[in-house]
Enzyme design. Structure first.
Site, PDB file in Angstrom:
ATOM      1  N   GLU A   1       0.813  -1.222   0.000  1.00 24.64           N
ATOM      2  CA  GLU A   1       0.000   0.000   0.000  1.00 24.64           C
ATOM      3  C   GLU A   1       0.844   1.268   0.000  1.00 24.64           C
ATOM      4  O   GLU A   1       0.435   2.291  -0.540  1.00 24.64           O
ATOM      5  CB  GLU A   1      -0.965   0.003   1.185  1.00 24.64           C
ATOM      6  CG  GLU A   1      -2.096  -1.018   1.081  1.00 24.64           C
ATOM      7  CD  GLU A   1      -1.721  -2.371   1.656  1.00 24.64           C
ATOM      8  OE1 GLU A   1      -0.528  -2.587   1.939  1.00 24.64           O
ATOM      9  OE2 GLU A   1      -2.617  -3.221   1.821  1.00 24.64           O
TER      10      GLU A   1
ATOM     11  N   PHE B   1     -11.046  -7.064  14.165  1.00 24.85           N
ATOM     12  CA  PHE B   1     -10.009  -7.507  13.244  1.00 24.85           C
ATOM     13  C   PHE B   1      -9.746  -6.434  12.176  1.00 24.85           C
ATOM     14  O   PHE B   1     -10.681  -5.943  11.553  1.00 24.85           O
ATOM     15  CB  PHE B   1     -10.448  -8.821  12.568  1.00 24.85           C
ATOM     16  CG  PHE B   1      -9.448  -9.318  11.557  1.00 24.85           C
ATOM     17  CD1 PHE B   1      -8.186  -9.739  11.963  1.00 24.85           C
ATOM     18  CD2 PHE B   1      -9.756  -9.340  10.199  1.00 24.85           C
ATOM     19  CE1 PHE B   1      -7.259 -10.177  11.029  1.00 24.85           C
ATOM     20  CE2 PHE B   1      -8.833  -9.776   9.259  1.00 24.85           C
ATOM     21  CZ  PHE B   1      -7.580 -10.204   9.684  1.00 24.85           C
ATOM     22  N   GLN B   2      -8.497  -6.070  12.018  1.00 23.79           N
ATOM     23  CA  GLN B   2      -8.063  -5.045  11.062  1.00 23.79           C
ATOM     24  C   GLN B   2      -8.751  -3.695  11.277  1.00 23.79           C
ATOM     25  O   GLN B   2      -8.940  -2.927  10.344  1.00 23.79           O
ATOM     26  CB  GLN B   2      -8.236  -5.523   9.606  1.00 23.79           C
ATOM     27  CG  GLN B   2      -7.288  -6.677   9.286  1.00 23.79           C
ATOM     28  CD  GLN B   2      -7.182  -7.016   7.819  1.00 23.79           C
ATOM     29  OE1 GLN B   2      -8.117  -6.794   7.048  1.00 23.79           O
ATOM     30  NE2 GLN B   2      -6.052  -7.556   7.414  1.00 23.79           N
TER      31      GLN B   2
ATOM     32  N   LYS C   1     -17.165   0.000   6.330  1.00 22.06           N
ATOM     33  CA  LYS C   1     -17.716  -0.915   5.327  1.00 22.06           C
ATOM     34  C   LYS C   1     -19.237  -0.804   5.235  1.00 22.06           C
ATOM     35  O   LYS C   1     -19.806  -0.888   4.138  1.00 22.06           O
ATOM     36  CB  LYS C   1     -17.309  -2.346   5.690  1.00 22.06           C
ATOM     37  CG  LYS C   1     -17.403  -3.338   4.546  1.00 22.06           C
ATOM     38  CD  LYS C   1     -16.796  -4.677   4.973  1.00 22.06           C
ATOM     39  CE  LYS C   1     -16.958  -5.727   3.903  1.00 22.06           C
ATOM     40  NZ  LYS C   1     -16.395  -7.030   4.351  1.00 22.06           N
TER      41      LYS C   1
ATOM     42  N   MET D   1      24.938   7.877   1.903  1.00 24.66           N
ATOM     43  CA  MET D   1      24.944   9.143   2.631  1.00 24.66           C
ATOM     44  C   MET D   1      25.264   8.922   4.107  1.00 24.66           C
ATOM     45  O   MET D   1      26.021   9.684   4.711  1.00 24.66           O
ATOM     46  CB  MET D   1      23.597   9.853   2.478  1.00 24.66           C
ATOM     47  CG  MET D   1      23.578  11.263   3.055  1.00 24.66           C
ATOM     48  SD  MET D   1      24.808  12.351   2.300  1.00 24.66           S
ATOM     49  CE  MET D   1      23.815  13.155   1.028  1.00 24.66           C
TER      50      MET D   1
END
Lengths: 568, 163
Positions: free
Chosen positions: A47, A109-110, A159, A475
């Site tokens: 993502e 959940f999630q 949702k 760097m």
């Protein structure tokens, strides 16, 4: 019509044609509705890449890029890309799914409070309470993302509201492409220009003996490139630029002294250090350009142009602050400026141009393949419309010092957040500008998002992938060499075979180990259709100069390990 | 003593505004002395009174940053003497001597508004004044060895003086 369908229809009505996304449980209703939407999805492999690809879309096209992720880990994976957009003022609309409203707050959940997590790193955010709000919120999100000082906007949609039906009226308005009224009573765009500030600015400029212009991202975001040119030509004031100002003006002009800051050119840093008047045009005076702030502020006055009034007096005191779009403020000042001022600072300008000649940038080493060789070779063959995306670290600075694009939005990089792994996914979005796209990464940064080779292969995105492999986190290694007695802890990298890696994804991949091979392969890349990857095996321990050691003044710019610019 | 400034902030009455304002002040490292919020006569708006420890430049910086939030209607920065400031203290105290009780009674003259009600052996005070006055009064109770069983203060609310 469900909330999910309303979302897609509203996106379509806003002219969205591509979306960078990754599916998951809490966005399934949206995915289910996608079959009926003309919007093309680009399936990323992480993502974070969707947020960067959407940014690449915004950075290269001036449109608003859109990314979408599921709840929980999908949403948290967006965070770095959203923060990066915030720090660089890039418009972005990020959409996340969340669990059903009844489950919010239950550690389902999630489930994650992504609105809360993102609060400090968005221009604004929304949690959708009702499906019917979706089209209006989307209209507000696009307006907020693009207008004023641009930035990312997050929309979190539980949702249940993706599944819920919208009202008949909302559906009708969507189908007729009607506008939804924005409810943003507190959102203020800059007021009309304060003319007294212009008068004060003219006064300061006519009194100045050693003026300098620093221009930055604001010029690009305000589409004020032509106004900058007019101002610089009329005033005859020498100029330097920030990392994101690159391309806003013809950087090859005599009075264009180079990039300013920690790895700015000797002449640019000298000029700003000794100037008595600084015109900061669309810049925010961040620590990477000021060096030690207390010394930076000494003996000079500031005229500051910005669209965000909270930038004034944040780091430097502005005697004059010109609040507004630079395409409004700058031409007004140009008009008010008397002719023939440049005589007043011709000695100063002459001093600056002689410094520019006296302190050229490092050349490529004879017979060796280094970052500088590849960057110089690439710059020579690049077309005017080509876009180059660099990652973060040594190669970013070497490239920033040596690229002089004729147009803005051609050199894209993560300036504020400094995100390694930026280049590859952001390049995926930049290809939708229709211009050739070069993605440059080091061996470290490349591996932070190398999974996106799969996206590039699957969607046949024509990214020209350059891996500058010096087998180090360069760097950090440079700092360890200069300031930590060469104590190279965790900077040497044992890398995979990048050519085999590219081939494993089905991307034509090659390796260059000499200057000749490098030139030949860059030529091949230039004319290649579709994605191509080249690994450049480089010298290992090169250092970027000039350099201002952290916390020191621009007057202490090191031109090399042993030579400093004259601070006096 | 450090300087104090008062920010009067009018916002949309929307979910999350308090969190946006307070988290902004936290992440920019401002010192908040007090923050109160309530509805205005317009139920679509909320009004914050924020007391900031710091100089005028810091107060102005905070105001500009708050004003940048999308849901903010207006922000005003005031010096303490430019506004009417009030705070409420509820204090439940235990009195063990007539001298202590006399002290409570005598405080009428010092505090702008004071209510006293007895609850068994305990006395509950409701005091309204400026924060400084309330601090001073509470210190007096302390010096008189009056035991404070429970106490709470409301934070400051403020209104700009008429010119």
């Amino acid at each position: 019509m469900t909330g999910a369908q309303a979302l897609l229809k509203a996106l379509e009505n806003h002219g969205v044609t591509e979306m960078f996304a990754y599916p998951g449980g809490a966005v399934l209703p949206i995915y289910d509705a996608m079959a009926d939407s003309p919007i093309r999805r680009i399936l990323v492999r992480h993502e974070q890449a969707s947020a960067f690809a959407a940014q690449g879309y915004s950075r290269s096209t001036q449109e608003v890029g859109v990314c979408l992720a599921t709840s929980g880990p999908g949403a948290t994976n967006l965070v770095t890309g959203i923060a990066d957009a915030m720090l660089d003022s890039i418009p972005l609309v990020a959409i996340t799914g969340n669990v059903f409203k009844q489950l919010i707050g239950s550690d389902a959940f999630q489930e994650i409070d992504i609105v809360g997590i993102c609060e400090p790193i968005v221009k604004h955010s929304y949690f959708i309470e009702s499906a019917d709000d979706i089209p209006r919120v989307l209209a507000e999100a696009f307006h907020l993302a693009k207008s004023g000082r641009p930035g990312p906007v997050l929309i979190d949609i539980p949702k249940c509201e993706q599944i819920a039906e919208v009202s008949a009226e909302t559906m009708k308005k969507l189908n007729n492409k009607e506008n939804f009224e924005l409810q943003l009573p507190g959102y203020k765009l800059p007021p009309a220009l304060d003319v007294t500030q212009i008068e004060k600015a003219v006064e300061l400029i006519t009194e100045a003996k050693k003026p300098i212009v620093i221009y930055g991202h604001g010029v690009v975001l305000s589409n004020a490139e032509a106004h900058l040119k007019e101002f610089l030509e009329k005033s005859g004031i020498a100029n330097v630029w920030t990392l994101h100002g690159m391309g806003a003006y013809d950087n090859t002009e005599t009075l264009s002294l180079g990039m300013l800051g920690m790895h700015g050119t000797g002449a640019a840093n000298f000029a700003v250090h000794h100037a008595d008047l600084v015109l900061g045009i669309g810049i925010r005076f961040d620590d990477r350009i000021t060096g030690k702030l207390s010394e930076f502020k000494l003996n000079k006055k500031f005229i500051h142009f910005d669209i965000d009034s909270s930038e004034f007096n944040k780091n430097v005191p502005a005697v004059v602050s010109l609040h507004g779009q630079i395409h409004d403020t700058l031409p007004t000042l140009t008009k008010a400026l008397p002719e023939g001022l440049e005589k007043q600072w011709s000695d100063w300008n002459q001093q600056l141009t002689s410094k520019k000649k006296a302190w050229p940038l490092d050349e490529s080493k004879a017979g060796k393949l280094t970052e500088i060789t590849v960057i110089n070779q690439l710059y020579k063959i690049m077309g005017e419309e080509d876009i180059v995306l660099v990652d973060v670290g040594q190669h970013q600075m070497w490239a920033a010092q040596r690229f002089f694009p004729k147009k803005s939005r051609k050199f894209l990089t993560s300036g504020g957040l400094g995100t390694m792994g930026f280049s590859l996914p952001t390049a995926m979005g930049a290809v939708f500008s229709g211009h050739p796209v070069w993605s440059i990464s080091g061996d470290g940064g490349f591996q932070m998002n190398s999974q996106e080779l799969a996206t590039i292969a699957q969607d046949n995105l024509p990214v020209k992938i350059i891996i500058l492999n010096n087998s180090f986190l360069g760097m950090v290694r440079q700092w360890q060499e200069l300031f930590y007695d060469k104590n190279y802890v965790d900077t040497p990298l044992k890398n995979p075979d990048f050519v085999k890696l590219g081939e494993a994804y089905g991307i034509p991949s090659f390796r260059a180990e000499t200057q000749e091979e490098s030139k030949a392969l860059l030529d091949k890349m230039q004319h290649f259709e579709g994605p191509i990857l080249v690994e450049f095996k480089l010298e290992k321990e090169e250092n970027v100069f000039p350099m201002v050691p952290a916390g020191e003044s621009l007057g202490n710019t090191m031109l090399s390990k042993t030579q400093q610019i004259d601070a006096a | 003593m450090t300087e104090r400034f008062i920010l009067i902030v009018v916002t949309r009455n929307a979910p999350g505004v308090l969190s946006r304002v307070s988290s902004l002040l936290r992440r920019k490292l401002f010192n908040i002395d007090s923050l109160t919020v309530g509805r205005t006569t317009n139920n679509k708006e909320s009004r914050f009174t924020i007391v900031i420890d710091g100089d005028e430049a810091q107060a102005n910086k905070a105001a500009l940053l708050i004003d940048r939030l999308i849901e903010i209607r207006s922000v005003k920065v005031l010096k303490p003497d430019q506004c009417l400031r009030r705070e409420i203290v509820l204090a439940r105290v235990e009195i063990t001597s007539p001298e202590q009780e006399a002290l409570l009674e005598s405080s009428h003259a010092e505090i702008i508004s004071q209510l006293i009600f007895k609850e068994g052996d305990l006395i509950t005070l409701e005091l309204i004044d400026t924060s400084q006055k309330l601090d001073e009064f509470l210190e007096k109770l302390n010096q008189a060895d009056i035991k404070i069983v429970d106490w709470v203060r409301s934070g400051v609310i403020a209104m700009q003086n008429l010119e």
